[in-house]
Design an enzyme around this catalytic site. Structure first.
Site, PDB file in Angstrom:
ATOM      1  N   CYS A  16       0.817  -1.224   0.000  1.00 21.71           N
ATOM      2  CA  CYS A  16       0.000   0.000   0.000  1.00 21.71           C
ATOM      3  C   CYS A  16       0.843   1.263   0.000  1.00 21.71           C
ATOM      4  O   CYS A  16       0.336   2.346  -0.312  1.00 21.71           O
ATOM      5  CB  CYS A  16      -0.954  -0.011   1.186  1.00 21.71           C
ATOM      6  SG  CYS A  16      -2.060  -1.414   1.124  1.00 21.71           S
ATOM      7  N   HIS A  29      -3.560   7.030   2.255  1.00 19.95           N
ATOM      8  CA  HIS A  29      -3.917   5.735   1.692  1.00 19.95           C
ATOM      9  C   HIS A  29      -5.310   5.364   2.193  1.00 19.95           C
ATOM     10  O   HIS A  29      -5.630   5.562   3.364  1.00 19.95           O
ATOM     11  CB  HIS A  29      -2.878   4.695   2.136  1.00 19.95           C
ATOM     12  CG  HIS A  29      -3.286   3.286   1.835  1.00 19.95           C
ATOM     13  ND1 HIS A  29      -3.680   2.878   0.578  1.00 19.95           N
ATOM     14  CD2 HIS A  29      -3.382   2.183   2.632  1.00 19.95           C
ATOM     15  CE1 HIS A  29      -3.976   1.585   0.616  1.00 19.95           C
ATOM     16  NE2 HIS A  29      -3.815   1.151   1.846  1.00 19.95           N
ATOM     17  N   ASN A  82     -10.138  -0.415  -0.791  1.00 21.68           N
ATOM     18  CA  ASN A  82      -8.677  -0.326  -0.734  1.00 21.68           C
ATOM     19  C   ASN A  82      -8.094  -0.916  -2.021  1.00 21.68           C
ATOM     20  O   ASN A  82      -8.106  -2.124  -2.212  1.00 21.68           O
ATOM     21  CB  ASN A  82      -8.189  -1.093   0.504  1.00 21.68           C
ATOM     22  CG  ASN A  82      -6.684  -1.038   0.676  1.00 21.68           C
ATOM     23  OD1 ASN A  82      -5.963  -0.612  -0.218  1.00 21.68           O
ATOM     24  ND2 ASN A  82      -6.221  -1.493   1.830  1.00 21.68           N
TER      25      ASN A  82
HETATM   26  O1  UT7 Z   1      -4.026  -1.339   3.260  1.00 25.84           O
HETATM   27  C1  UT7 Z   1      -3.020  -2.087   3.869  1.00 25.84           C
HETATM   28  C2  UT7 Z   1      -3.060  -2.004   5.321  1.00 25.84           C
HETATM   29  N1  UT7 Z   1      -4.293  -2.544   5.844  1.00 25.84           N
HETATM   30  C3  UT7 Z   1      -4.997  -1.881   6.738  1.00 25.84           C
HETATM   31  O2  UT7 Z   1      -4.655  -0.779   7.069  1.00 25.84           O
HETATM   32  C4  UT7 Z   1      -6.196  -2.576   7.354  1.00 25.84           C
HETATM   33  C5  UT7 Z   1      -6.217  -2.390   8.837  1.00 25.84           C
HETATM   34  N2  UT7 Z   1      -7.263  -3.110   9.510  1.00 25.84           N
HETATM   35  C6  UT7 Z   1      -8.596  -2.860   9.375  1.00 25.84           C
HETATM   36  O3  UT7 Z   1      -8.985  -2.036   8.572  1.00 25.84           O
HETATM   37  C7  UT7 Z   1      -9.556  -3.553  10.286  1.00 25.84           C
HETATM   38  O4  UT7 Z   1      -8.830  -4.265  11.271  1.00 25.84           O
HETATM   39  C8  UT7 Z   1     -10.523  -4.540   9.573  1.00 25.84           C
HETATM   40  C9  UT7 Z   1     -11.536  -3.752   8.743  1.00 25.84           C
HETATM   41  C10 UT7 Z   1      -9.741  -5.469   8.677  1.00 25.84           C
HETATM   42  C11 UT7 Z   1     -11.319  -5.329  10.606  1.00 25.84           C
HETATM   43  O5  UT7 Z   1     -11.992  -4.450  11.483  1.00 25.84           O
HETATM   44  P1  UT7 Z   1     -11.848  -4.661  13.065  1.00 25.84           P
HETATM   45  O6  UT7 Z   1     -12.654  -3.624  13.703  1.00 25.84           O
HETATM   46  O7  UT7 Z   1     -10.384  -4.706  13.409  1.00 25.84           O
HETATM   47  O8  UT7 Z   1     -12.558  -6.050  13.279  1.00 25.84           O
HETATM   48  P2  UT7 Z   1     -11.974  -7.417  13.883  1.00 25.84           P
HETATM   49  O9  UT7 Z   1     -11.105  -8.097  12.902  1.00 25.84           O
HETATM   50  O10 UT7 Z   1     -11.431  -7.184  15.257  1.00 25.84           O
HETATM   51  O11 UT7 Z   1     -13.320  -8.227  14.046  1.00 25.84           O
HETATM   52  C12 UT7 Z   1     -14.340  -7.827  14.986  1.00 25.84           C
HETATM   53  C13 UT7 Z   1     -15.492  -8.800  14.848  1.00 25.84           C
HETATM   54  C14 UT7 Z   1     -15.050 -10.262  14.903  1.00 25.84           C
HETATM   55  O12 UT7 Z   1     -16.086 -11.002  15.563  1.00 25.84           O
HETATM   56  P3  UT7 Z   1     -15.946 -11.368  17.131  1.00 25.84           P
HETATM   57  O13 UT7 Z   1     -14.687 -12.177  17.233  1.00 25.84           O
HETATM   58  O14 UT7 Z   1     -15.863 -10.061  17.842  1.00 25.84           O
HETATM   59  O15 UT7 Z   1     -17.193 -12.137  17.374  1.00 25.84           O
HETATM   60  C15 UT7 Z   1     -15.008 -10.663  13.466  1.00 25.84           C
HETATM   61  O16 UT7 Z   1     -15.210 -12.047  13.278  1.00 25.84           O
HETATM   62  O17 UT7 Z   1     -16.126  -8.630  13.575  1.00 25.84           O
HETATM   63  C16 UT7 Z   1     -16.149  -9.882  12.885  1.00 25.84           C
HETATM   64  N3  UT7 Z   1     -16.017  -9.621  11.465  1.00 25.84           N
HETATM   65  C17 UT7 Z   1     -17.042  -9.370  10.656  1.00 25.84           C
HETATM   66  N4  UT7 Z   1     -18.367  -9.291  10.878  1.00 25.84           N
HETATM   67  C18 UT7 Z   1     -19.165  -9.007   9.843  1.00 25.84           C
HETATM   68  C19 UT7 Z   1     -14.863  -9.573  10.740  1.00 25.84           C
HETATM   69  N5  UT7 Z   1     -15.164  -9.280   9.462  1.00 25.84           N
HETATM   70  C20 UT7 Z   1     -16.496  -9.164   9.392  1.00 25.84           C
HETATM   71  C21 UT7 Z   1     -17.386  -8.857   8.339  1.00 25.84           C
HETATM   72  N6  UT7 Z   1     -18.714  -8.791   8.604  1.00 25.84           N
HETATM   73  N7  UT7 Z   1     -16.973  -8.626   7.073  1.00 25.84           N
END
Ligand code: UT7
Length: 329
Positions: free
Chosen positions: A116, A256, A286
């Site tokens: 990225c 980004h 993204n």
């Molecule tokens: O571009 C290159 C660099 N990349 C980035 O900068 C990305 C950085 N990270 C992020 O943008 C975020 O971490 C994500 C968007 C990838 C994820 O968001 P988050 O708030 O960190 O969610 P999480 O992974 O901690 O998941 C929270 C909950 C989980 O459920 P439990 O364990 O709390 O029950 C996940 O299983 O949300 C769940 N979850 C979803 N639910 C519905 C994860 N993905 C989804 C989804 N729909 N698509």
């Protein structure tokens, strides 16, 4: 003799026509529009559906638009650097494929793999070729067909990424404008949080790697999120400080586009008002190396000569950085 600066003299952008909405994703994985919107800010992304088309084809669209806008003949291009993690092939590079397809017979090119942050790495490198006096027309492309490496059964990653390409023209100027400063960083230890497990020399492709779905993006989102905010804020503050600028001197922050919450956190920590932050993540998601040039391409009509811009990114590697630009037209 005054220093030669590398000025951006034009911008081109391209996204494919096919739209993948949150409603479409609801039918593919266990997710919903509300979760995606509040956690990422993304409403839809573009997908290059034609199986015969690759990253270079999007790069070609962006470059052709750029050539037209800057009234440049393909034969006048001397160098093209392409930032991408989804090159058409493992080798050869995609830059030279783009040059071939646009008919640029007098140029050479190479790819940069910094995920990225790729566009920042490529722009910094390209600027040096101009500042040294070596070349006078250099194109920087950021392009990624992320749909080719995303698992559309993995809700943690498939909601984030999209396809697209952007390109800028760099030319010399003896005015005090153009790429004014750049601070690039890397921490290879971050590779464990964001990578593709197989397909490289560590784990060549095999029936097993395909069965294990190891040719897709693997990301530990939370770890990347925290490092991304801190990284982008830190390099931006350092660039401001060493150029004796305050955040109020900056007309546009060009971050980004990885997650709207990351963009908001970075903006808040820097103290820049939201209306000065370029955002198109809701439309394109993204697009990895393409997010920053796509933003520049969309906001180009609002940019004025003399505006200070800060470009900042964070991505796989880890790689990150910030570039200060004084807009040249
Ligand atoms: O571009 C290159 C660099 N990349 C980035 O900068 C990305 C950085 N990270 C992020 O943008 C975020 O971490 C994500 C968007 C990838 C994820 O968001 P988050 O708030 O960190 O969610 P999480 O992974 O901690 O998941 C929270 C909950 C989980 O459920 P439990 O364990 O709390 O029950 C996940 O299983 O949300 C769940 N979850 C979803 N639910 C519905 C994860 N993905 C989804 C989804 N729909 N698509």
């Amino acid at each position: 003799m005054s220093k030669i600066h590398a000025a951006i003299t034009g911008v081109g952008g391209y996204v494919p026509d096919d739209v993948l909405t949150n409603a479409d994703l609801e039918k593919m994985v266990d997710t919903n529009d509300e979760w995606i919107t509040t956690r990422t800010g993304i409403k839809e992304r573009r997908i290059l559906k034609d199986p015969s088309k690759a990253t270079s084809d999007m790069g070609v669209e962006a470059v052709n638009q750029l050539l037209q806008k800057t009234n440049t003949q393909a034969s006048d291009i001397e160098l093209l650097i392409c930032a991408t993690v989804t090159g058409d092939m493992v080798f050869p590079d995609t830059a030279n494929t783009i040059l071939d397809k646009v008919g640029a017979k007098n140029a050479f090119g190479f790819d940069i793999n910094a995920a990225c942050s790729g566009f920042l790495y490529a722009l910094t490198t390209a600027a040096k070729f101009i500042e040294s006096g070596m070349y006078k027309k250099v194109i920087v492309v950021g392009a990624d067909k992320m749909s080719s490496i995303v698992d559309y059964e993995d809700r943690a990653t498939c909601i984030i990424f999209g396809d697209g390409a952007g390109a800028v023209m760099l030319e010399p100027t003896d005015e005090e404008s153009g790429i004014m400063d750049s601070l690039l960083k890397a921490d290879g230890a971050g590779r464990e949080f964001l990578h593709m497990k197989a397909g490289g020399s560590l784990k060549p492709p095999s029936a097993e790697t395909v069965a294990n779905k190891e040719h897709y993006v693997y990301q530990e989102g939370k770890s990347v999120f925290k490092a991304a905010v801190n990284g982008m804020v830190s390099t931006t503050n350092q660039v401001l400080e060493r150029n004796n600028l305050e955040i109020d001197d900056i007309s546009w922050l060009v971050p980004h586009q990885a997650n709207m919450r990351i963009i908001n956190s970075v903006g808040d920590m820097l103290g820049i008002p939201a209306e000065k932050v370029m955002v198109n993540i809701h439309k394109y998601g993204n697009t990895t190396a393409a997010t920053i040039p796509l933003c520049l391409s969309e906001y180009e009509p609002q940019l004025k000569k003399g505006d200070y811009l800060i470009l900042t990114a964070f991505g796989g590697g880890f790689t990150w950085g910030s570039i200060l630009i004084k807009w040249s037209y």
